[in-house]
Every structure is written in structure tokens, then in C-alpha cells.
Design an enzyme around this catalytic site. Sequence first.
Site, PDB file in Angstrom:
ATOM      1  N   GLU A  66       0.860  -1.173   0.000  1.00 19.45           N
ATOM      2  CA  GLU A  66       0.000   0.000   0.000  1.00 19.45           C
ATOM      3  C   GLU A  66       0.893   1.218   0.000  1.00 19.45           C
ATOM      4  OE1 GLU A  66      -3.260   1.313   1.464  1.00 19.45           O
ATOM      5  OE2 GLU A  66      -2.350   3.200   1.973  1.00 19.45           O
ATOM      6  N   CYS A 116      -8.667  10.528   7.539  1.00 16.88           N
ATOM      7  CA  CYS A 116      -7.440   9.937   8.058  1.00 16.88           C
ATOM      8  C   CYS A 116      -7.676   9.229   9.378  1.00 16.88           C
ATOM      9  CB  CYS A 116      -6.371  11.006   8.241  1.00 16.88           C
ATOM     10  SG  CYS A 116      -4.829  10.294   8.814  1.00 16.88           S
ATOM     11  N   CYS A 164      -4.309  10.569  11.976  1.00 14.42           N
ATOM     12  CA  CYS A 164      -4.597  11.812  12.691  1.00 14.42           C
ATOM     13  C   CYS A 164      -6.115  11.886  12.800  1.00 14.42           C
ATOM     14  CB  CYS A 164      -4.039  13.028  11.991  1.00 14.42           C
ATOM     15  SG  CYS A 164      -3.656  12.794  10.261  1.00 14.42           S
ATOM     16  N   HIS A 195      -9.572  16.260  11.377  1.00 13.63           N
ATOM     17  CA  HIS A 195     -10.595  16.698  10.424  1.00 13.63           C
ATOM     18  C   HIS A 195     -11.949  16.875  11.099  1.00 13.63           C
ATOM     19  CE1 HIS A 195      -8.126  16.611   6.837  1.00 13.63           C
ATOM     20  NE2 HIS A 195      -7.531  15.555   7.344  1.00 13.63           N
ATOM     21  N   ARG A 212       0.456  17.672  11.909  1.00 10.13           N
ATOM     22  CA  ARG A 212       1.264  17.839  10.703  1.00 10.13           C
ATOM     23  C   ARG A 212       1.145  19.215  10.084  1.00 10.13           C
ATOM     24  NH1 ARG A 212      -0.365  13.165  11.874  1.00 10.13           N
ATOM     25  NH2 ARG A 212       1.115  11.475  11.796  1.00 10.13           N
ATOM     26  N   SER A 237      -1.024  18.031   4.342  1.00 10.18           N
ATOM     27  CA  SER A 237      -0.298  17.274   3.322  1.00 10.18           C
ATOM     28  C   SER A 237      -0.410  17.935   1.963  1.00 10.18           C
ATOM     29  CB  SER A 237      -0.834  15.854   3.242  1.00 10.18           C
ATOM     30  OG  SER A 237      -0.778  15.273   4.511  1.00 10.18           O
ATOM     31  N   CYS A 241       1.967  12.089   6.933  1.00 11.11           N
ATOM     32  CA  CYS A 241       0.851  11.163   7.048  1.00 11.11           C
ATOM     33  C   CYS A 241      -0.197  11.685   6.107  1.00 11.11           C
ATOM     34  CB  CYS A 241       0.271  11.178   8.438  1.00 11.11           C
ATOM     35  SG  CYS A 241      -1.385  10.536   8.452  1.00 11.11           S
ATOM     36  N   CYS A 293      -5.120  11.825   3.697  1.00  9.75           N
ATOM     37  CA  CYS A 293      -5.908  12.852   3.019  1.00  9.75           C
ATOM     38  C   CYS A 293      -5.737  12.688   1.525  1.00  9.75           C
ATOM     39  CB  CYS A 293      -5.435  14.222   3.441  1.00  9.75           C
ATOM     40  SG  CYS A 293      -4.893  14.254   5.124  1.00  9.75           S
TER      41      CYS A 293
END
Lengths: 368, 236, 568
Positions: C13, C60, C63, C67, C480, C503, C547, C550
Site C-alpha cells: 500500500e 485519516c 490523525c 478533520h 502535521r 499534506s 501522514c 488525506c
Amino acid sequence: MTEQGWLERELKAHGVSRREFVKFCATMAAILALPQTVAENLAEAIEKADKPTLIWLEFQDCAGNTESFLRASRPTVAEIILEKVSLDYHETVMAAAGHQAEAALSKTVKDYAGKYIAMVEGSIPTGADGAYCTIGGKSALQIAREVCGAAAATVAVGTCAAFGGIPAARPNPTGAVAVGDAVPGIKNLINLSACPANAENITALLVYYLTMKQWPPLDQYRRPLFAYGKLIHDNCERRAYFDAGQYVEAWGDEAHRHGRCLYKLGCKGPVTFQNCPVIQWNQGTNWPIGCGHPCLGCAEPNFWDRMTPFYRHLEGVPGFGLGSNVDRVGIGLAAGVAGAFAIHGVARVVSARRAARADGEKPEGESQ
Amino acid sequence: MNDASARRLPESAPGRVYVWELPVRVTHWAIFLSVVVLCVTGTYIGRPFSAGGATTDRFVMGIMKVVHFYAAIVFDVALAARIGWMFFGNRYACWDQFIPLTRERWRGFVKTTKFYCFLRHSFPETIGLNPMLGLLFVGIFALELLMAATGFALYSVLAPIGSPMRVFRFLVPILGGLQDARWTHHVGMWLLITLVLAHIIAVVVISVAQRSDMIGSIFSGYKLIVDRQDGERDNG
Amino acid sequence: MTHIVVDPVTRIEGHLRIEAEVDGGQVREAWSSSTMFRGIEIILKGRDPRDAWAFTQRICGVCTTVHAIASIRAVENAIGAQPPPNARLLRNLIIGAQCVHDHVIHFYHLHALDWVDIVSALSADPAKTASLAQSISDWPLSSRAYFTEVRDRLKGFVATGRLGPFANAYWGHPAYRLPPEANLMAVGHYLQALDFQRQFIRLHAVLGGKNPHLQSFLVGGMATPVDPDSQNSINAGTLAELSKLVADARDFVARVYIPDLLAIASFYKDWASTGSGVGSYLAYGEYPEGDGAQPALFLPRGIIRQRDLSKVEPMNQEKISEYVKHSWYNYASGDDHGLHPFKGETVPNYIGPKPPYERLYLDRKYSWLKSPRYDGEPMEVGPLARMLVAYASGHPRVKPLVDKALATLGVGPQALFSTLGRMAARAIETQVVAEKMQDWVDEMGENMARRDYRICDNSKWEPSTWPAECWGAGFHEAPRGALGHWVHIKDGTIINYQCVVPSTWNAGPRDAAAKRGPYEQALIGTPVAKEDQPLEILRTVHSFDPCMACGVHVLDNRRRELVYVRLV
């Protein structure tokens, strides 16, 4: 593959005592609804079991299931059962250093064809020729066909893999489907739904397989009965308040602070099969209803569409808006139709009589 | 069919006709009363109010649910009996009273429609259900079956271990899952209430318009046919 | 010139792909691509805004709070809901726990292995390791016996042929510079950190029911009731439990994480001048200290441009726009202009190679990430951005800690703009937040004493109380970096929803003006000693803590990198 005593060595290497291991088995026995007295037998059976090869695939996912697994209680043991066992596959990858990863995967799939267990996390997109999710340049669908097709069993971990989950929610922009739909006719497909799947259930499934040498009986959505055989509602610690008719009306009101039933705030526990209230989360620390929030119904198929709006008992009526109140629409409809019938009926009767009178000047008592 | 007597109606002369047999009347009222109880308890179950007092002294939702389930048994048995009687009862109880399949019924349907559209003054005489009311009953029966099916699906997951009702779990995916079954059950209630109200009003209107004892007939079973000439006149 | 493809395989992955051109032992050009798309912004249209947090939370699972927080803030901003003090404190605790947990995991389980050679630890002397560990910290688990046990366990791993979590192909790489004893110490702390994170994250289960995907968020507040006189609410017992978890975290960070970081950094000082990146930094700020529409923030909000620490520019969200020139999307008005998130569009248009493929079309569209820009400029977000803004604003706790770290390593503030700077900023932030968390626990206790049990603004719960049409933006500092959600609500349903995530800021592709994103820029000039083992590329990319569920995962989520490299 058969390697007697592998687990014992692993346990020793990880500094896990036999006592700790038997304790783990007792937890597993509880989840599998076996009597506690079998914990010792279970431990023996696991130790003697053949070592399975696992392949864990991730597609359209958020890694939540993997993270969930990281939080498993008695994690060292669970890790050995799952992680270390599955690591075999990765070692194959690493042994093939310098080769391309796909080649290594293909090799494992070929060498262990029909013997390994595929664990899948995330849904599989079918749109745009698979470009919505590619790994090493290959589409998720291509990989899933190859890997799940030759597996002894496929475990769809989490609602995305089991039922399509959030990527498949209306309007499903990427054409995401569940593993079972992406690769029809998979052998021994087992759905471990929930968002994310509870780590304890992942481990329990493998323990079941290792000890009983067979896969557990499943419900109609191919979920193991030991974890999905009962409604959340039926095991809920707040059930007494439901039956008594005592409900939380607003966030932070007295009923809420004293842990009464969340039914009126849209709790989907009565329509969701899962064992959260029994095993709870994060080493038995808590669970969503325990912290005062209604159940979202995350273990049920298409819950992103069916269980929403989350804070309402029922979805609204199409055409009347998202938050439309079914009862209000219903009363309006019934009253409207009844009114129309009544007005029409009166008009009909009156007009018929008038016509009759004009027609034959008959006395009113006689019908025309 | 044992409706020989019904077919031998007097061609003329007003008279009492035995229209609604005992099973029809019993099931009619059993269904009606159980639906009333089901609607009241069902509305509470879907939208409960909070009971005060000590939790140990209260069992409001529990009682509502039990009453709902017993009423549902009455409803389901009566519904099944009534549907069965469509094939064993007299001509007025027969299933073909509901859908205008025969030419006679179709003609009656057109006439009744004309009457309701103000295109015809006199009410076309029918002894049993008039063809439009029959169609209304198709809707009512369909909704009742839907309510039974969704109800069985919802109950199947609550049924105790060993209960035969658990076999109805097979209905759950067909109905789109439990939450959708809930929604359908709830919306179905309002549609059923709507059609039942329509039925009641229609019967009252017909009773007045037709001067027949339509309302009384569902108690006594007999209908007084007042004016048979009406049937001949309607060609004119 | 060699073209390297790093497509990180995490047990088959990988959602981030780096392609780079290497010449003369240095990266000359780099491209960052995300290869997964789910369309959650599209799925959100037409739904109840109160449900949105649960949807975005699933962006995600790593994290898992961020969101949700950004979403409820955006909706609250739109409808004018005002969360009460208890909700603010509960959120601060949850956000803080996510930050501390994430940073510790990142350092020990994601990033450390780029610097620590596990295999070399096998030859370490436990006695010397113990004295090394004791010289940098008074942490109790630093005995000779302990490190002997760690070494033996490690030997056990290797003997069974199972490197376990340490499976990584790059052992023995010339870029590893730690002595065996430092490596063994780091391995010991790697294992301790694993146990620490499991215990610490219980804080999320206490306040959120479960982790991942906590379930106590509400638009207007939190669902966890507060009442000292109820066993079903947060009560004095809960506060004691929280205090204990927070105290453990503070202890672990101060006595293990910080000393380890400084010890490791002292061997890699050249990385204080590598991986600088775009040099402009954006922080939305975090941890509201008061209630109301514009509360004071514990970590300040602001912009730093071109490494100029003398000036912190105020942030104006209207200057944010997203470009899709090199992303697999189309804008109705053409791809040469950016769109503000309120006007944002998410219309996928995949024109890349048909899978299976070897190379992306790098001159065209090549990523599922958009390219966010502030005032047309790429911005780096993350702990470094937050600490720089706080440092430049003279934050009373951040400034002395940063100065102390710089002094310990004997470098100047310019060293902050680097791969090492990102690591140091992350550690300092962890310490600052872990110290602060106890204040929030105490404040909850004070609220309880005042009998303030409010947890949610119920006056704005029903959609009938909302404006017919409204817009809202929610800002949050995820571990992040700067995260923003923008929502447009009409008649109680979502009309448009846009997320601009850390990200995307950091890993996004080039924009319409061909300006590189922070990853791409930071990789330029990175040394690469062995082209088939680009460890150095990983060091810099990892320093951003990528990470990217997203859109992207650069890392294995089971905390182990299995990066394969192809020479094309």
C-alpha cells in the site's frame, strides 16, 4: 508452513509470560462467548496451531483499522498472532531485495496459493480504470483480484472493505465497491465491519480459526456471529432507561449527565449489530455511548447513507428537505387527503342533490 | 365459491341483502382497532416523551412495545384471515371486488369515476364495495402487507432465541437494512392512516349520497338496497 | 542523471510517490504525487452539516481527530454557534493528546529509523549504553541490566530471521553515523515509546469513547457530559485519571524524547543545513484560551516569509487559493488560476497513465493533491511553522526552549530552516503542549467547582435556528500542520465543502506558475550516497511527518517503511 512451537518461541522472544498469554486467551474466550474454563485449552490450541500466512492489503482506506489494531489490548500477544505472522509475507518481500515488490507479492501468492489469508482494508474503486487508487503503478482492483482470488480466506476489515464504506457513499464518485463485490466468488469471505473494526474482533477471528480449525458461522452479511450476533441495543448499559422511557433531550441536560438513553438524539444502537458494549475500546476503557454520544451504526452496510442524518431517529422524506420531520409530513398528508375527500364528498352530495332537484322536482327524501 | 345466494338477488324491489359476512366484519373491526392501537403505540415508540420518576418504577417504553407486539399479532392474524376469506367468502368478500377485472366491474368503475368527476349526477348503485372504493382497498391491503413485512423484519432481530419469528431476518437485507425498514414502517403508518381516513370519509359520503346504510352494514352485515331503478337509468 | 521512483509500499500500500532525478550524488529535481482519491468533499454535498465531522474524520485514521475538529469549527463559524468553556477545554485536551501522541510516534517509530541503525545496536556494550543514557537523562529505565535485556531481545529477533518492526532494507548504509551504544539506547526507547503511546492514547478513549475515530464531537460543543456528582460524566475521578496520563506524558517527553533528540541531532549537525524547503511558513495557531469568535491562542497564528524571523505577518484566509494545474482535477474556469476554498471545485479528471504504469506524466498532471498557495506562494506548514511563528512572536515558553536547544547544539537560528530543524521543532512543541495540558485539566476542575456543566451550545443545535444561507471556515493546527475546512450551507444542508490539508500544503505538486511544493523544494540538493537506497530522501520527506491519508500515505501505517526503489 507447519512449525510446532513457533508461538512459544515468539512469546519468549517478546518477553510475554505464559500467564499473560493465558489471560489474553481468557479475553478471547469471552469475546467468542466460550466459558472461561477453556482459556487454558485455548492457549494450548493456539500454541499448537499451524502458522498461517497473512497478507494485509490497503486500498481506499484511512488506515483506521490498522491504527485500531495498534491499540489492541494485550497488544504484544495480538501483535504476535497478527503482526508477526503476517510479517512472514513481508519478509518474503525483504528477502527478495532488489526485486520489484509486485514480483515478490506474486511469488507469495503463487507459493502459498490457496493457503494464505488475505486481510483487506479499504474499498476498491472501479472508476477511471482503477486510477483512483494505485499502488506501485497497479490498480487496487488488479491487486485484489490477484491476491484475494487465490486466498484460502479473505477477511474484509472495516466497513470500507466489507461494504464499500465512505468512498461508496452517495454519490460514490470513484465507483468504490466492497471487496466481495470487486472480486466475486471469493472463497471464505468474512466481513469484519465497523469504522474502524475493533482490534479485539480481528484477533478473536484469528484465534477462532487457529483453535477450531474452521471459520465461524456468519450472519447474512457474512459477519461472524460471535461479534455481530446481537444488537448494540441488547447489550447497552443504558438499556434500562430505554425501557423505562427516560431519554436525553439535549446535550448536557440532567438526563445526559446521568447516562440516560440517547435514543431521541438519533442513537442507532437499536439497528446495529456489534459487540461494542461488551468488549469496548482501547483496552476496555470506554465506548461511544459510554462517553455520551449516540451510536452511528458504523457496522451496518451503507451506514453513511442509511444512518444519516446521524442525530435524527429517521431520515427525512425525500423532497421535503434533509431534516424534514416524517411525522409532520405524515400529518400534513393525512390531513390534506382527508380534507380533500371531505370537501369533494360534500360538494358531490350537494351538487347531486341540486341536480336531482332541478331534474325531476322530486321530494328530497327520494334519491336520484 | 359459496356466493350462490348472493347471485340470486331480487331483480327488483328494495330489500335487505346480506353483504358482509361475519368473518369480514370481525376481521374488519379487528384490523381497525389493532391499527389504532398500533398507531398510538408506534408513534410513541418512534417519538417517545421522557418519563419522570425513578427508573425502577417506570416501564413506559417496555409496555408500549409489548402492547404494540400483541396488537401486531391481532393485526397479522386478522389480515391473514381476511385475505384468506377473499377466496372462501361470498362475492362481496371476493378478491375480484378490489380490482376492476370483469367487464361489469369496469363499467361500474367508469361510472363511479364519472360521478366523482361531476360528470354524472346519480351515484351508481353497487351492493358490495363500489369499484373505486375497491381500488382504495387495494392500496390499504398493500400497505398493510408492507407494514406486516417491515414489522416482521424489525421484530425478527428482537425475537428471543428459539422464536420462529427469527426466520424473518431474511427480510432485513431485502428491505434495505434495519434502519430503512424502520423508515418504511414509519412512513407506511402515515400512508395507511391517510388511506383509512379516505376510506372513512368516502363511506360517509356514499352513505349520504346513496342513502344506503353503508355504515350500519359493517356492523350488521346487511345492506338496505333502496332503489334498484337507478341502475337502469344511468344509460340515459 | 538517474531517475528514481520511490513508491512506498506499506504492505502493498502506498499513496505517495516520489520521483526524483539524481545527478552527481544530489537530487536535482523532484516530484511528489498522491495516488489515491476518494472524493469525500463530493460525498459531503447535500448532507447535514452536523454530520460532516464524522465524514471528514474518515479522511485519516492516523490523525483521527483533526478533520473532525476543523469540521465542527467550520460549521460553528458558519451558523454562529459558540461552544461553552468545557467544550473548548475538552477539545484542547483531545487536540493536545493527538499532538503529543503523534509526535512521539513519529520520532520513535517513523523517523528514528532513518537515523538509528538497528543492526549496529547488536554490537553495543550494555554497560556503556547505560552510562550514555544516564549521562543525558535521569530516566529510571537506563540500567545496564535493562539494556542487556533489550540487546538480547533484539538478538532474538534477528536470530529468528524476523526483524519485526525493524524490517528495513537500509541497515549498514554509510549515512548512519551513530555509535552502537546510541543505537541500542534508541532501540530501548523505541520499545518504551510503543508502550507509552498505548497507555497515553487512552486519554482519547476517556474523552472520545474510542480511538481511532473518536466519537464525542458535536457542532457547538462536545458530547461528553461534565458533572462531578455523576458516574456517567467527567467527574473528579476522570480528572485524576487525565492528570495521571498527562503527567506521564510530560515525564516521558522531558526525560526521554528531548534528551534522545538532542543526542541524535548532535551526530547529524550537517542536516541542519539540508532540506530547507520553500522558506515561507504558515500557522493558523491553536489552543483557544478563551471563548468568543476571536479567542487568544496559546500557539499564535501568522505567516513568516522567506526565513525572516523579524516579522510575523497576520494571516488572512482570503489569500488562500488552490491550483490544479498539475493535479488530476479540472476547474470550470480553466486550470491556470487558483480558487479560494469557498469557490473551490472538486471535479476529478484523471489524465495520467493507465495502470499498471511505470512513470507518471510529470510535465502534465501528476497528483491527486491540489497545490494550495498563500498569496500565490507555497507555504510550509507543521510543527516547524508553528514553532517559528511562536518563536518570532516571542512566545514565553517556546522562545527559551528553542534558544536552549540551539545553544546545546551550538547552532544559530538559521539552522531551524532544515530537516533537523523540523525534528527539533516537533520535539519542542511536544514538550510545550505536554506541559500545558495540565492547565486545561485544572481549568475543567474550576469550571466544575463553579457548577458550569455546559458542554454544547444547544441554542444553535436545530437547523431551524440557522441563517438560511451561510459560509464558515474552520482552522486547526493538526500535528502535521495548518488544516482548514471551508463550508457553504444553505437551508440546513451542505452546498460546498473544501478541505485544505497539511499534506496538500507540503506535498502538493507544482502550481500554475511551476513553483514547486515544499517537499519538492526541500528535496533539491539532498545528497544521495547510494542511488538504490535513497535513505537521505526519506530523511527529508519524513521530517515533514507525511501522514497523508488525506490523499497520500508515504508511510506504512504499521510504523514501518518498506520503501522499494526502482531505477528507471
